[in-house]
Structures are given as C-alpha cells and as structure tokens.
Design an enzyme around this catalytic site. Structure first.
Site, PDB file in Angstrom:
ATOM      1  N   LYS A 106      27.608  51.506  42.929  1.00 35.35           N
ATOM      2  CA  LYS A 106      28.171  50.849  42.066  1.00 35.35           C
ATOM      3  C   LYS A 106      27.287  49.613  41.920  1.00 35.35           C
ATOM      4  CE  LYS A 106      31.112  48.867  39.087  1.00 35.35           C
ATOM      5  NZ  LYS A 106      31.145  49.299  37.809  1.00 35.35           N
ATOM      6  N   LYS A 134      30.288  38.308  40.288  1.00 35.87           N
ATOM      7  CA  LYS A 134      30.767  38.962  41.636  1.00 35.87           C
ATOM      8  C   LYS A 134      29.938  40.072  42.148  1.00 35.87           C
ATOM      9  CE  LYS A 134      33.914  41.916  41.456  1.00 35.87           C
ATOM     10  NZ  LYS A 134      33.876  43.087  41.319  1.00 35.87           N
ATOM     11  N   SER A 137      35.392  47.136  42.855  1.00 38.50           N
ATOM     12  CA  SER A 137      33.837  46.982  42.940  1.00 38.50           C
ATOM     13  C   SER A 137      33.898  45.793  44.155  1.00 38.50           C
ATOM     14  CB  SER A 137      33.111  46.611  41.650  1.00 38.50           C
ATOM     15  OG  SER A 137      33.333  47.478  40.543  1.00 38.50           O
TER      16      SER A 137
HETATM   17  P1  NAP Z   1      41.427  42.150  36.118  1.00 38.98           P
HETATM   18  O1  NAP Z   1      41.919  42.641  34.989  1.00 38.98           O
HETATM   19  O2  NAP Z   1      41.273  41.031  36.336  1.00 38.98           O
HETATM   20  O3  NAP Z   1      42.709  42.756  37.178  1.00 38.98           O
HETATM   21  C1  NAP Z   1      42.445  42.364  38.585  1.00 38.98           C
HETATM   22  C2  NAP Z   1      43.844  43.100  39.300  1.00 38.98           C
HETATM   23  O4  NAP Z   1      43.682  42.363  40.801  1.00 38.98           O
HETATM   24  C3  NAP Z   1      44.973  42.453  38.826  1.00 38.98           C
HETATM   25  O5  NAP Z   1      45.860  43.555  38.931  1.00 38.98           O
HETATM   26  C4  NAP Z   1      45.505  41.393  39.726  1.00 38.98           C
HETATM   27  O6  NAP Z   1      46.689  41.155  39.837  1.00 38.98           O
HETATM   28  C5  NAP Z   1      44.750  41.891  41.123  1.00 38.98           C
HETATM   29  N1  NAP Z   1      44.558  40.743  41.922  1.00 38.98           N
HETATM   30  C6  NAP Z   1      43.767  39.835  42.029  1.00 38.98           C
HETATM   31  N2  NAP Z   1      43.751  39.113  43.090  1.00 38.98           N
HETATM   32  C7  NAP Z   1      44.822  39.468  43.816  1.00 38.98           C
HETATM   33  C8  NAP Z   1      45.251  39.294  44.950  1.00 38.98           C
HETATM   34  N3  NAP Z   1      45.027  38.329  45.616  1.00 38.98           N
HETATM   35  N4  NAP Z   1      46.256  40.108  45.521  1.00 38.98           N
HETATM   36  C9  NAP Z   1      46.631  41.210  44.764  1.00 38.98           C
HETATM   37  N5  NAP Z   1      46.371  41.517  43.884  1.00 38.98           N
HETATM   38  C10 NAP Z   1      45.172  40.677  43.243  1.00 38.98           C
HETATM   39  O7  NAP Z   1      40.201  43.035  36.587  1.00 38.98           O
HETATM   40  P2  NAP Z   1      39.761  44.650  36.154  1.00 38.98           P
HETATM   41  O8  NAP Z   1      38.945  44.372  34.937  1.00 38.98           O
HETATM   42  O9  NAP Z   1      40.883  45.382  35.984  1.00 38.98           O
HETATM   43  O10 NAP Z   1      38.642  44.932  37.379  1.00 38.98           O
HETATM   44  C11 NAP Z   1      39.330  45.436  38.734  1.00 38.98           C
HETATM   45  C12 NAP Z   1      38.056  45.930  39.514  1.00 38.98           C
HETATM   46  O11 NAP Z   1      37.453  46.947  38.751  1.00 38.98           O
HETATM   47  C13 NAP Z   1      37.226  44.641  39.736  1.00 38.98           C
HETATM   48  O12 NAP Z   1      36.691  45.142  40.821  1.00 38.98           O
HETATM   49  C14 NAP Z   1      36.064  45.079  38.767  1.00 38.98           C
HETATM   50  O13 NAP Z   1      34.773  44.698  39.205  1.00 38.98           O
HETATM   51  C15 NAP Z   1      36.101  46.653  38.639  1.00 38.98           C
HETATM   52  N6  NAP Z   1      35.554  47.299  37.294  1.00 38.98           N
HETATM   53  C16 NAP Z   1      36.098  46.615  36.216  1.00 38.98           C
HETATM   54  C17 NAP Z   1      35.456  47.005  34.967  1.00 38.98           C
HETATM   55  C18 NAP Z   1      36.078  46.576  33.380  1.00 38.98           C
HETATM   56  O14 NAP Z   1      35.212  47.049  32.615  1.00 38.98           O
HETATM   57  N7  NAP Z   1      37.010  46.017  33.535  1.00 38.98           N
HETATM   58  C19 NAP Z   1      34.620  48.226  34.890  1.00 38.98           C
HETATM   59  C20 NAP Z   1      34.530  48.758  36.106  1.00 38.98           C
HETATM   60  C21 NAP Z   1      34.880  48.071  37.527  1.00 38.98           C
HETATM   61  P3  NAP Z   1      47.483  40.030  38.785  1.00 38.98           P
HETATM   62  O15 NAP Z   1      47.844  40.959  37.646  1.00 38.98           O
HETATM   63  O16 NAP Z   1      48.652  39.617  39.480  1.00 38.98           O
HETATM   64  O17 NAP Z   1      46.472  39.011  38.355  1.00 38.98           O
END
Ligand code: NAP
Length: 297
Positions: free
Chosen positions: A172, A240, A97
């Site tokens: 989104k 964010k 997102s």
């Molecule tokens: P998360 O658990 O914090 O995972 C973030 C991912 O991004 C991890 O794989 C992290 O790697 C990677 N990352 C962060 N900074 C990076 C960088 N500089 N270079 C390379 N990789 C990087 O977040 P999430 O909940 O999975 O969310 C991911 C996306 O989906 C976001 O945009 C979020 O808004 C969206 N989303 C989330 C949800 C939810 O319920 N969680 C629902 C819908 C949409 P590391 O493992 O090394 O930290």
C-alpha cells in the site's frame, strides 16, 4: 446460518464496504466511534454494539478500517478493544492504511493471545468501495488468508496475498507513493495548460488515450474542471501515507527524493486548512504558485 463478521470504522470507505458484506449475505456486528453513522447499516440488518470489545465478542473475524496507526492500536489493543473480546482462533483483518511496523507489533500482541492478524489495505477509492471493486493487498499466513478470502472478495475485485503480515502495508505504501507522484504531475500539467489559456477538459480528452492516460487522471480531472474538492480521499490521510512511506524509507535505507518533495507540498496545502478536502486540492496550491489563484483561497 450466515457467518458473522465484525466491522469497525464506518467512514467514507468502511460504510460502503460493510454494506457490500451485508449484500453478500454476511451477518454484521458493527461499531463506529460516532454511533449515528451506523444507522443505515442497522436498517440493512447489522447489529450495532457499543465497543470494539463487543465486536470481538460477537464475531470470530473482525475487520477494522480507521484512520491511522494510533487509531488501529486503540480499537484493537486499547481499553475495551477487540483483543478483550475476541476468542482464541479468531482473526483481525486491518484494512486501514497504516505503518507496517505498527501492524507487525499489533500482530505479535494478538498472536500471544492465539488470535491471527492479516493486514489488507485497499486501493480504489470511495467509488471502488461502493462498487465492491477495490484492490486488496494482503499480508499474513497463507492458511488464514484462505479462510478469510471469500469475505475480502465481497469487497474487492482483486485480492492478492503479497507475503507475511506487514507486506500488505508495504504494498500500500508503494501504491500511495505512485498515486501521490502522479497526482502531483497531473496537477502541474493541468495548471500549465490552464495558465496558457487552454481548456483543461479538452487537454484531458486529447491525452487520455496516450501514455499519460490513467486512473488518477480520469478520476481527478472533474475536480480540477469544477473547482470542487469534496472528499473522496482526504489530503491529511494521503499525507499520513506519504509520511509513513518516508519513515519506512529511512528505516530501510531507501532514498525517496520526489516523495519527500510531494510530502512538503501536500503538507503546505494542509497548513492552509485544506487537510479535510480531497487530495486533488493540491491543484489549488499549484494555481496559487502560478498566480492563478489568491494565496490561501
Ligand atoms: P474517514 O472517512 O475519515 O473515516 C475514518 C474512520 O475512522 C471513521 O469511522 C472514524 O470514526 C474512525 N476513527 C478515527 N479515529 C478513531 C478513533 N480514535 N477511534 C475509533 N475510530 C476512529 O476515512 P476513510 O477515507 O474511510 O479512510 C479510512 C482508511 O482507509 C484510512 O487509513 C485511509 O488512508 C484508507 N483509505 C482511504 C481511501 C479513500 O479514498 N478514502 C482509499 C484507500 C484507503 P468517526 O466516524 O467517529 O470519525
């Protein structure tokens, strides 16, 4: 032979989504910044590589799901990024997102190299990612969408193309405005009941079948009742999204008054050190404001 799909970002959402692709029969080449998070997928048969560039070189459809706009720019366009490895005719599908304006800029760069881009953000949370029931909102060319749709259908139960590239991101942002507003309202309502001495679990059971009922209420009541706020969806990630919505509103001349207020409240919660908690932790800020909880706890 099974089609190979590239996958970058094995966080709360990415890992179960990647698992569902393997279950559906795709071969996966994966990269995660923290390499250890790929172990489970490697056991399931994925091939782990050391850079986004190597993912691009190993697959003609590459999915990214990382945190925010700068992170997507970095893994796609940065040094050792996907753009350095992917062949002409390939497709990048960003499921993070992020700001749709950034999406359109990345898409233009990729197009210059003969690579197409779809933005395909998701809704449905960790549970939806695990169960393969996400709602996926897609922007990009119709022909590219048709090519990639079966892959997306392995991760979601609703896959809808809403327009050209960037349109998925705007869908989104709309989704996140609604979820933030509803979460704020649900939290306020339940703090009122709690302060009045009424059991909030029973309030939930009494109102869930009426017009106030809905998925946000269903999903977040257990956190309020148990006082446990492990993510789920991290507060900082929701801030964010709300910030990106406000920036889009400014760019387009759209007033988003209650979203602005929610942004301030969510940000105060993050300033208390709760940004890595589930976004339902906003409940604790409202408890503090009502004298039900010590400030900062
Ligand atoms: P998360 O658990 O914090 O995972 C973030 C991912 O991004 C991890 O794989 C992290 O790697 C990677 N990352 C962060 N900074 C990076 C960088 N500089 N270079 C390379 N990789 C990087 O977040 P999430 O909940 O999975 O969310 C991911 C996306 O989906 C976001 O945009 C979020 O808004 C969206 N989303 C989330 C949800 C939810 O319920 N969680 C629902 C819908 C949409 P590391 O493992 O090394 O930290």
């Amino acid at each position: 032979m099974a089609q190979t799909v590239g996958f970058i970002g094995l966080g709360i959402m990415g890992k179960p989504m990647a698992r569902n692709l393997i279950k559906a029969g795709y071969s996966l080449v994966v990269y995660n910044r923290t390499a250890s998070k790929a172990a489970e997928l490697v056991e399931l048969g994925a091939r782990q590589v050391e850079s986004p560039r190597a993912v691009g070189a190993g697959a003609d459809v590459v999915i990214t799901i990382v945190s925010d706009s700068p992170e997507v720019e970095s893994v796609v366009l940065g040094d050792n990024g996907v753009i350095e490895g992917i062949a002409e005719g390939g497709v990048v599908v960003d499921m993070s997102s992020i700001s749709p304006i950034t999406t359109q800029r990345i898409a233009a760069e990729l197009k210059g190299r003969g690579v197409a881009m779809l933005d395909a953000p998701v809704s449905g949370g960790e549970i939806g990612a695990i169960q393969g029931t996400l709602s996926i909102m897609v922007g990009g060319e119709e022909s590219v969408f048709s090519r990639v749709k079966p892959i997306l259908e392995s991760m979601g139960k609703s896959v809808v193309r809403v327009g050209e590239v960037g349109a998925g991101g705007f869908a989104k942002l709309s989704n996140q405005i609604i979820v933030a507003g509803v979460l704020q309202a649900v939290s306020e309502a339940m703090v009122l009941a709690k302060k009045a001495g009424v059991d909030i679990q029973l309030v939930y059971e009494a109102i869930r079948g009426g017009m106030a009922g809905g998925r946000t209420l269903d999903m977040k009541i257990p956190a309020f009742v148990e006082g446990k706020f492990e993510p789920g969806f991290k507060m900082d990630l929701h801030i964010k999204d709300v910030k990106n919505a406000l920036l889009a509103g400014k760019a387009l001349g759209v007033a988003l008054p209650s979203t602005g207020l929610v942004h301030e409240l969510f940000s105060s919660c993050s300033a208390q050190g709760k940004g890595q908690k589930d976004h339902s932790v906003i409940f604790t800020l409202l408890e503090q404001l009502s004298g039900l909880r010590q400030v900062g706890r």
